[in-house]
Design an enzyme around this catalytic site. Sequence first.
Site, PDB file in Angstrom:
ATOM      1  N   GLY A 279       0.884  -1.242  -0.039  1.00 40.85           N
ATOM      2  CA  GLY A 279      -0.051  -0.119  -0.180  1.00 40.85           C
ATOM      3  C   GLY A 279       0.861   1.346  -0.188  1.00 40.85           C
ATOM      4  N   GLY A 280       1.910   1.118  -0.806  1.00 39.35           N
ATOM      5  CA  GLY A 280       2.936   2.285  -0.883  1.00 39.35           C
ATOM      6  C   GLY A 280       2.646   3.546  -1.571  1.00 39.35           C
ATOM      7  N   ASP A 302       0.520  -1.300  -4.833  1.00 38.77           N
ATOM      8  CA  ASP A 302      -0.598  -0.304  -4.384  1.00 38.77           C
ATOM      9  C   ASP A 302      -1.805  -0.786  -5.809  1.00 38.77           C
ATOM     10  OD1 ASP A 302      -2.839   1.876  -3.889  1.00 38.77           O
ATOM     11  OD2 ASP A 302      -0.745   2.218  -2.379  1.00 38.77           O
ATOM     12  N   ASP A 333      -3.683  -5.802  -4.544  1.00 39.61           N
ATOM     13  CA  ASP A 333      -4.520  -5.509  -3.618  1.00 39.61           C
ATOM     14  C   ASP A 333      -4.295  -6.359  -2.442  1.00 39.61           C
ATOM     15  OD1 ASP A 333      -7.058  -5.666  -2.130  1.00 39.61           O
ATOM     16  OD2 ASP A 333      -8.312  -6.076  -3.710  1.00 39.61           O
ATOM     17  N   HIS A 353      -3.907   1.975  10.047  1.00 41.10           N
ATOM     18  CA  HIS A 353      -5.019   2.750  10.459  1.00 41.10           C
ATOM     19  C   HIS A 353      -6.035   3.249   9.687  1.00 41.10           C
ATOM     20  CE1 HIS A 353      -2.844   7.137   8.925  1.00 41.10           C
ATOM     21  NE2 HIS A 353      -3.193   6.035   8.229  1.00 41.10           N
TER      22      HIS A 353
HETATM   23  C1  LIG Z   1      -2.772   6.477   3.639  1.00 45.18           C
HETATM   24  S1  LIG Z   1      -2.288   6.211   2.140  1.00 45.18           S
HETATM   25  C2  LIG Z   1      -0.648   5.477   2.516  1.00 45.18           C
HETATM   26  C3  LIG Z   1       0.407   5.443   1.654  1.00 45.18           C
HETATM   27  C4  LIG Z   1       1.781   5.093   1.705  1.00 45.18           C
HETATM   28  N1  LIG Z   1       2.014   3.821   2.440  1.00 45.18           N
HETATM   29  C5  LIG Z   1       2.359   6.232   2.417  1.00 45.18           C
HETATM   30  O1  LIG Z   1       2.707   6.354   3.614  1.00 45.18           O
HETATM   31  O2  LIG Z   1       2.725   7.222   1.799  1.00 45.18           O
HETATM   32  C6  LIG Z   1      -2.922   4.339   2.019  1.00 45.18           C
HETATM   33  C7  LIG Z   1      -2.816   3.861   0.693  1.00 45.18           C
HETATM   34  O3  LIG Z   1      -3.297   2.357   0.566  1.00 45.18           O
HETATM   35  C8  LIG Z   1      -3.865   2.232  -0.619  1.00 45.18           C
HETATM   36  N2  LIG Z   1      -4.833   1.261  -0.536  1.00 45.18           N
HETATM   37  C9  LIG Z   1      -6.032   1.369  -0.356  1.00 45.18           C
HETATM   38  N3  LIG Z   1      -6.768   0.264  -0.432  1.00 45.18           N
HETATM   39  C10 LIG Z   1      -5.764  -0.816  -1.036  1.00 45.18           C
HETATM   40  C11 LIG Z   1      -5.873  -2.358  -1.507  1.00 45.18           C
HETATM   41  N4  LIG Z   1      -7.085  -3.096  -1.309  1.00 45.18           N
HETATM   42  N5  LIG Z   1      -4.838  -2.569  -1.831  1.00 45.18           N
HETATM   43  C12 LIG Z   1      -3.653  -1.824  -1.809  1.00 45.18           C
HETATM   44  N6  LIG Z   1      -3.459  -0.679  -1.423  1.00 45.18           N
HETATM   45  C13 LIG Z   1      -4.700  -0.063  -1.096  1.00 45.18           C
HETATM   46  C14 LIG Z   1      -4.255   3.692  -1.127  1.00 45.18           C
HETATM   47  O4  LIG Z   1      -4.362   3.593  -2.581  1.00 45.18           O
HETATM   48  C15 LIG Z   1      -3.165   4.461  -0.725  1.00 45.18           C
HETATM   49  O5  LIG Z   1      -2.150   4.587  -1.365  1.00 45.18           O
END
Ligand SMILES: C[S@@+](CC[C@H](N)C(=O)[O-])C[C@H]1O[C@@H](n2cnc3c(N)ncnc32)[C@H](O)[C@@H]1O
Length: 504
Positions: A279-280, A302, A333, A353
């Site tokens: 989820g980067g 992501d 995902d 979170h």
């Molecule tokens: C709060 S952001 C954090 C991003 C990153 N880790 C950072 O610290 O910059 C949450 C991230 O989770 C991703 N996300 C949400 N649902 C997801 C899923 N089912 N699988 C992968 N990524 C997901 C979003 O696209 C978003 O980029």
Amino acid sequence: MSSTPLSSLLGLAASAAKDLEDLYAVRDLTFPSLASVNPTDPAELLLLSPEAQAASKQIISACGMIMSMVTPPSLILLNETMHYNILASLWTMVESNTVEIIRELGGSGNAGVHVDKIAAMNGMDSSKLARILRLLATHHIFTETSPNTFANNRTSIHLDSSSPVQGLLDKTAPKFEGTGVEAAMIGHGGDEGIRIASHMSQTLRSPETACAFEPNKTSFNTAFGGDLSLWEWYNLPENSERRVRFGNAMKSLGRSEDAPGKGFEWSRLPNGATIVDVGGNVGSACVPLLEHIPHLNLVIQDLPPLIEEGRKFWAEKNPKALKSGQVKLQVHDFFEAQPVVGADVYHLRAILHDWADPLAIKILRNIRHAATSTSKLVIRDQLIAYACDAPPSAIPGAQIDPAPTPLLPNWGLASSTNYIFDIHMLTCCNGKERTLDDWISLFDQSGWKLVRVYRGPLFAELVGELKGSKKRKLETPEGSPRPRKLGTQINRSDGVIAERVSNV
Ligand SMILES: C[S@@+](CC[C@H](N)C(=O)[O-])C[C@H]1O[C@@H](n2cnc3c(N)ncnc32)[C@H](O)[C@@H]1O
């Protein structure tokens, strides 16, 4: 004469101020003034050091409590009631390019720019603009150097994109670059956040949503309608600007964090170790990591639109790393089986979170099924302390620094950001910032053991190892395809080839 709480607090603030002054004297630096407009000035950077942060924490905590003691309660409540106007004003300043205009007209330090000149460039009414700038100046954001004349200061300059104003006006220059990434967080708050928050009371009391923990039964859904989660909504084509702005807002978080190495010992990982950033987003959390520790390989995962944007981001940031495969971007995902098996570190910053416990457990279990006995889990999220005394913890690093009496045991206003984020997570996604007890339980329920905590200025780093036996057969997560062995490629249904990175 015995000391009163008020004089004890003043004493705590004074002794920490003396520590700060001594620190600056030893380094032969002058403590930054509010008029300073150079965020990379060594004096500003020293303020981010752990010694300075410890002293600042005591000053903020003590002064916060003093203010609560000496301000009439009715005035405290009145000010809090209208506090949203600060965010609304900041957002207006961001959208109207006021910081950049003042910079271009030479407004910094004691040299202010008359509001008429600013308004002539951003098209606002100068009397309204002056009132907004004056409110912010009263909160030490901007300076009113003489009547109706304003300059940037050490806080407002953090909203400066460094772009030429003309480029911003004709949209050929980036708005959310450099120090301007903080402006992206204000955009997220001023646009989505404030509207979502204003629907919290209704959402938390309505029979349909009061006890719901799904990501699509939130104040966000009450405010914006529909039944998509915030993340699904961001990925709609019509929200691409908001999605990109949110990605930039995430970059701003890195600026409040410790440099890599102060916490988890990344540098001790072997040459070519693989870090999977789950989820980067575009991978901004990994940029400083690679700068400090160039011998790591990164896989940034992501959802599709973010991975596309991530490729553009890295092509600009570090094209060599992208070309050589040292940085890989992978659609994944995190509710599906983790395709990278046996990585050295699975890293999740500001991910768990966003999700209530059942979904956070699902994410962690999927990683656990791909992890091997040497894999580490590194979570970077906020760590919530109770606002009262709590039993000590034996987990290394988990114990909060004891706050001297009469400060609150959680350091009060000095740790307020954690609690503000907690409510933001609640309203946006039904997520939560977690206490140590919450984290221990979450790790335990998903097959991990919390072994170490590093506390940073914004995020804590929580390090996990696999629970139970050292040698473990890979298990298949329920309802998910079994991850392949090392060195194999996985042909995913979406056509992406998820491959096991080399050197692992
Ligand atoms: C709060 S952001 C954090 C991003 C990153 N880790 C950072 O610290 O910059 C949450 C991230 O989770 C991703 N996300 C949400 N649902 C997801 C899923 N089912 N699988 C992968 N990524 C997901 C979003 O696209 C978003 O980029």
